[in-house]
Design an enzyme around this catalytic site. Structure first.
Site, short mmCIF file in Angstrom:
data_model
loop_
_atom_site.label_atom_id
_atom_site.label_comp_id
_atom_site.label_asym_id
_atom_site.label_seq_id
_atom_site.Cartn_x
_atom_site.Cartn_y
_atom_site.Cartn_z
N ARG A 99 -6.94 11.78 -5.87
CA ARG A 99 -8.22 11.07 -5.75
C ARG A 99 -9.38 12.05 -5.79
O ARG A 99 -10.42 11.78 -6.38
CB ARG A 99 -8.26 10.25 -4.47
CG ARG A 99 -9.48 9.31 -4.48
CD ARG A 99 -9.64 8.55 -3.23
NE ARG A 99 -9.90 9.42 -2.10
CZ ARG A 99 -10.29 8.99 -0.91
NH1 ARG A 99 -10.45 7.70 -0.69
NH2 ARG A 99 -10.52 9.85 0.06
N TYR B 66 -15.07 -11.61 -0.10
CA TYR B 66 -15.73 -10.35 -0.44
C TYR B 66 -16.98 -10.58 -1.30
O TYR B 66 -18.00 -9.92 -1.14
CB TYR B 66 -14.77 -9.40 -1.15
CG TYR B 66 -13.74 -8.82 -0.23
CD1 TYR B 66 -14.02 -7.71 0.56
CD2 TYR B 66 -12.47 -9.39 -0.12
CE1 TYR B 66 -13.08 -7.18 1.43
CE2 TYR B 66 -11.52 -8.87 0.75
CZ TYR B 66 -11.83 -7.77 1.52
OH TYR B 66 -10.91 -7.25 2.39
N ASP C 185 -6.72 -2.57 -7.49
CA ASP C 185 -7.29 -3.20 -6.31
C ASP C 185 -7.52 -4.67 -6.60
O ASP C 185 -7.65 -5.07 -7.76
CB ASP C 185 -8.62 -2.53 -5.92
CG ASP C 185 -8.98 -2.88 -4.47
OD1 ASP C 185 -8.42 -2.25 -3.57
OD2 ASP C 185 -9.78 -3.80 -4.27
N ARG D 170 0.82 -1.23 0.00
CA ARG D 170 0.00 0.00 0.00
C ARG D 170 0.84 1.28 0.00
O ARG D 170 0.44 2.28 0.59
CB ARG D 170 -0.95 0.03 1.20
CG ARG D 170 -2.05 -1.00 1.17
CD ARG D 170 -3.22 -0.50 0.31
NE ARG D 170 -4.28 -1.50 0.27
CZ ARG D 170 -5.39 -1.42 1.00
NH1 ARG D 170 -5.61 -0.40 1.80
NH2 ARG D 170 -6.32 -2.35 0.90
N ARG E 299 -3.53 6.58 0.92
CA ARG E 299 -4.08 7.74 1.62
C ARG E 299 -3.14 8.47 2.57
O ARG E 299 -3.42 9.59 2.96
CB ARG E 299 -5.34 7.32 2.38
CG ARG E 299 -6.51 7.10 1.47
CD ARG E 299 -7.69 6.53 2.21
NE ARG E 299 -7.41 5.18 2.64
CZ ARG E 299 -8.32 4.33 3.10
NH1 ARG E 299 -9.57 4.72 3.23
NH2 ARG E 299 -8.00 3.11 3.45
O1 CP3 Z 1 0.10 -1.66 -2.50
C1 CP3 Z 1 -0.22 -0.72 -3.26
O2 CP3 Z 1 0.17 0.45 -3.10
C2 CP3 Z 1 -1.08 -1.05 -4.47
C3 CP3 Z 1 -2.46 -0.76 -4.35
C4 CP3 Z 1 -3.42 -1.66 -3.63
C5 CP3 Z 1 -4.66 -1.19 -3.20
N1 CP3 Z 1 -5.39 -2.24 -2.72
C6 CP3 Z 1 -5.09 0.20 -3.28
C7 CP3 Z 1 -6.24 0.65 -2.45
C8 CP3 Z 1 -3.37 -3.03 -3.34
C9 CP3 Z 1 -2.24 -4.02 -3.54
C10 CP3 Z 1 -4.64 -3.37 -2.78
C11 CP3 Z 1 -5.01 -4.75 -2.40
C12 CP3 Z 1 -6.24 -4.97 -1.62
N2 CP3 Z 1 -7.45 -4.40 -1.76
C13 CP3 Z 1 -6.36 -5.98 -0.65
C14 CP3 Z 1 -5.31 -6.96 -0.28
C15 CP3 Z 1 -4.18 -6.36 0.42
C16 CP3 Z 1 -4.34 -6.23 1.87
O3 CP3 Z 1 -4.38 -5.09 2.35
O4 CP3 Z 1 -4.43 -7.26 2.52
C17 CP3 Z 1 -7.68 -5.93 -0.15
C18 CP3 Z 1 -8.24 -6.81 0.94
C19 CP3 Z 1 -8.37 -4.95 -0.88
C20 CP3 Z 1 -9.82 -4.58 -0.77
C21 CP3 Z 1 -9.94 -3.18 -0.40
N3 CP3 Z 1 -9.76 -2.13 -1.26
C22 CP3 Z 1 -10.12 -2.64 0.89
C23 CP3 Z 1 -10.37 -3.48 2.13
C24 CP3 Z 1 -10.01 -1.25 0.78
C25 CP3 Z 1 -9.98 -0.25 1.88
C26 CP3 Z 1 -11.25 0.36 2.19
C27 CP3 Z 1 -11.05 1.39 3.28
O5 CP3 Z 1 -11.76 2.39 3.23
O6 CP3 Z 1 -10.17 1.23 4.13
C28 CP3 Z 1 -9.80 -0.95 -0.57
C29 CP3 Z 1 -9.63 0.38 -1.14
C30 CP3 Z 1 -8.25 0.75 -1.50
N4 CP3 Z 1 -7.42 -0.01 -2.27
C31 CP3 Z 1 -7.58 1.96 -1.16
C32 CP3 Z 1 -6.31 1.90 -1.78
C33 CP3 Z 1 -5.25 2.97 -1.79
C34 CP3 Z 1 -8.15 3.12 -0.37
C35 CP3 Z 1 -9.13 3.80 -1.26
C36 CP3 Z 1 -9.27 5.23 -0.97
O7 CP3 Z 1 -10.10 5.56 -0.11
O8 CP3 Z 1 -8.59 6.03 -1.63
#
Ligand code: CP3
Length: 353
Positions: free
Chosen positions: A40, A154, A77, A27, A31
């Site tokens: 964003r 999910y 994602d 990640r 954010r």
């Molecule tokens: O690592 C990186 O920088 C690459 C980007 C990346 C994102 N998601 C960006 C993202 C990667 C590799 C993921 C994988 C991901 N997404 C996982 C597996 C990794 C882990 O953390 O175990 C999972 C379970 C997801 C599903 C998902 N997408 C969740 C649970 C969330 C967060 C929701 C929240 O509000 O906390 C997302 C959204 C997401 N994916 C964000 C980012 C930067 C945040 C979105 C935002 O609000 O801008």
């Protein structure tokens, strides 16, 4: 394609010698970076960032402009696959991901088919191509996907879950239906990762975020088994180089031997495993990635350096270590702390190579 100027990551994943331990952060684009939040806002929402290759590229490169990271990771994602299957992904502010059409019954599963990566997920492959062009060989690009089990949680729950009530009920009462879902997901993930590799991803990571909530038997049958199929089906050489695979099961520390048997090149570790023990158990077989508690980045610079030093010492001298956090960087971490972390890895690891 431009010559790769910094290939420490690829070398370490293959347990080849490097000058210092390579480092990246799960990640790393996200954010905690004000420039991410600004872009964003400009894009409107998270999925619009992912679906616009120019935006996705810009976000991917943001952390590299700040810190001397040894890898870029595609900005996207894990839930793009279920979205492409027609489940209707959306994000509720503060509540995480949601699906309009969750998968609840054998009939729902019957209707699913594997998306065509270039057709249905073309925006991801376009992002990979644009990022490779803009990286211009600076560091390698990591592609990724969720594991079938993690995606299934999910899809069945309809979003994030604390207890996995619906998907576990399906697992115990209708295992055949769940196996059918996992089979189509394994096929989808294999095609998706291979398309990313063909578009230019130079290593790939499979995120099994929720494998650790299973019993050992169920982990083997419902998670590991499908990751094994994916590893067996991946393109392992592209552009004249091996494309390393990293498996990361959060809370999977007790199953490292099984995971190493899949044929993966590396395993990601969270911070609940001691990396020295992990190296003793499986270091002869695979590289290790990890594993600092992301919450260390809330502490002082001195404390961060101390923890980095401790993990380097635990791993010890020699090859096969990629430094990372044990899970994604938290959104409230100050970017300056991430800088301290990355610099500390390079500086303190010199003595171990
Ligand atoms: O690592 C990186 O920088 C690459 C980007 C990346 C994102 N998601 C960006 C993202 C990667 C590799 C993921 C994988 C991901 N997404 C996982 C597996 C990794 C882990 O953390 O175990 C999972 C379970 C997801 C599903 C998902 N997408 C969740 C649970 C969330 C967060 C929701 C929240 O509000 O906390 C997302 C959204 C997401 N994916 C964000 C980012 C930067 C945040 C979105 C935002 O609000 O801008």
């Amino acid at each position: 394609m431009a010559e790769l100027k910094n290939d420490r990551l690829l070398k370490a994943l293959l347990r080849e010698p490097v000058d210092v331990t390579p480092v990246w952060m799960m990640r790393q684009a996200g954010r905690y970076l004000p420039e991410y939040r600004a872009l964003r806002k400009e894009a409107g929402d998270f999925m619009s960032l992912c679906q616009n290759p120019e935006f996705a590229c810009e976000v991917t490169l943001q952390p590299l402009e700040r810190f001397p990271l040894d890898a870029a990771i595609l900005f996207s994602d894990i839930l793009t696959i279920p979205d492409a299957m027609g489940l209707g992904l959306y994000f509720e502010t503060g509540e995480g991901p949601r699906f309009k059409q969750p998968v609840r019954t054998p009939a729902d599963i019957e209707r699913l088919s594997a998306p065509d990566p270039e057709k249905d997920l073309g925006y991801v492959m376009d992002a990979v191509r644009v990022i490779r062009r803009e990286l211009n060989g600076r560091v390698p690009l990591i592609g990724f996907s969720g594991s079938p089990w993690t995606l299934a949680t999910y899809m069945v729950e309809g979003g994030s879950s604390k207890d996995f009530r619906l998907v576990k009920a399906m697992m115990y009462d209708q295992p055949q239906a769940l196996h059918q879902l996992l089979t189509v997901l394994a096929e989808s993930v294999t095609a998706y990762l291979n398309a990313q590799i063909q578009a230019g991803a130079q290593a790939v990571q499979i995120f099994d975020t929720w494998g650790g909530v299973l019993s050992p038997d169920c982990y083997q049958a419902f998670s590991l088994n499908y990751m094994q199929k994916i590893v067996s089906g991946l393109i392992r050489e592209h552009e004249g180089r091996r494309v390393p695979v990293i498996l990361f099961t959060k809370n999977g520390g007790q199953w490292l031997e099984w995971m190493a048997e899949t044929g993966t090149d590396a395993l990601g570790l969270d911070w609940t495993t001691n990396i020295s023990d992990a190296r003793n158990r499986i270091g002869g077989k695979v590289a290790l990635q990890g594993n600092m508690d992301p919450s260390v980045l809330y502490a002082s610079p001195q404390r961060i350096r101390q923890e980095v030093g401790k993990i380097l010492q635990q791993f010890g001298s020699g090859d096969g270590h990629v430094f990372n956090l044990g899970h994604g960087i938290h959104q409230f971490v100050e970017p300056e702390k991430a800088a301290v972390f990355v610099h500390a890895v390079h500086e303190l690891s010199q003595d171990y190579h």
